[in-house]
Design an enzyme around this catalytic site. Structure first.
Site, short mmCIF file in Angstrom:
data_model
loop_
_atom_site.label_atom_id
_atom_site.label_comp_id
_atom_site.label_asym_id
_atom_site.label_seq_id
_atom_site.Cartn_x
_atom_site.Cartn_y
_atom_site.Cartn_z
N CYS A 36 70.12 47.61 30.96
CA CYS A 36 71.13 47.75 32.02
C CYS A 36 72.34 48.52 31.51
CB CYS A 36 71.61 46.38 32.50
SG CYS A 36 70.29 45.30 32.98
C1 BEZ Z 1 67.27 44.34 29.72
O1 BEZ Z 1 67.93 45.01 28.96
O2 BEZ Z 1 67.65 44.07 30.85
C2 BEZ Z 1 65.91 43.85 29.27
C3 BEZ Z 1 65.44 44.21 28.04
C4 BEZ Z 1 64.18 43.74 27.64
C5 BEZ Z 1 63.42 42.96 28.50
C6 BEZ Z 1 63.91 42.64 29.74
C7 BEZ Z 1 65.16 43.07 30.14
#
Ligand code: BEZ
Length: 212
Positions: free
Chosen positions: A45
């Site tokens: 994100c």
């Molecule tokens: C994330 O950065 O939102 C994320 C990273 C690895 C697995 C799931 C989400």
């Protein structure tokens, strides 16, 4: 609630990193992108929001307002924005909705319980000036979205609305487009496509991109 293409994007009021947002009022009479994130302070994100901030000029050129969503609170968003700005070398220039009560997530079906009971998947909606939903994409939490593709789809939608053309598979800005099959009148075709067109088949007619 299941949202489909062509539906009116539901209106809502929710807190955000820049204060209370009334969604339809925020969109005004332009285009919008609403996209969700699983949680604050997550790596994928962080890169996505940094990328979006850097594309400010590209969204503005197309008359698109961007708004993100995460289920954490405003204070958390503010700290995270500071981190995004520092680590991604940019300035977050759009609101992030603080959807702690899951009001918007539920309205837009952003929680997919078999993926996660509590956080949103990576949903993205493109909304047109009439507030109609024109694109819905859903990515898993572990895959960051391709924002060049989102701009490409917005370009395609705006060409369709303005010039009665559609865009072929893998089309990129500047390449030939296809004339919508419903347009058949030769006089109208001549007027709309002064650069001419090539009929590969009667139903497959290619013309140079009209706004280039
Ligand atoms: C994330 O950065 O939102 C994320 C990273 C690895 C697995 C799931 C989400």
């Amino acid at each position: 609630m299941t949202l489909r293409l062509g539906d009116i994007a539901p209106d809502f009021e929710q807190d955000s990193s820049v204060g209370k947002i009334k969604f339809h009022e925020f969109l005004g009479d332009g285009w919008g992108v609403l996209f969700s994130h699983p949680a604050d302070y997550t790596p994928v994100c962080t890169t996505e929001l940094g990328l979006t901030a850097k594309l400010k000029g590209e969204f503005e050129k197309r008359g698109v307002k961007v708004i993100a969503l995460s289920v954490d609170d405003v204070e958390s968003h503010k700290g995270w924005i500071k981190d995004i700005n520092e680590t991604q070398n940019t300035t977050v220039n759009f609101p992030i909705l603080a959807d702690g009560d899951r009001k918007v997530s539920q309205l837009y079906d952003m929680i997919h319980p078999n993926a996660s009971e509590t956080v949103t998947v990576r949903s993205l909606f493109v909304i047109d000036p009439k507030k109609k939903v024109r694109l819905i994409i859903t990515y898993p939490a572990s895959t960051g979205r391709n924002f060049d593709e989102i701009l490409r789809v917005i370009d395609s939608l705006q060409l369709t609305d303005n010039y009665s053309v559609a865009t072929p598979g893998n089309w990129k800005d500047g390449e030939d487009v296809v004339i919508v099959p419903s347009l058949k009148d030769e006089a109208v075709l001549k007027e709309k496509f002064p650069k001419g067109y090539k009929a590969v088949r009667p139903y497959l007619r290619l013309t140079p991109q009209p706004n280039k």
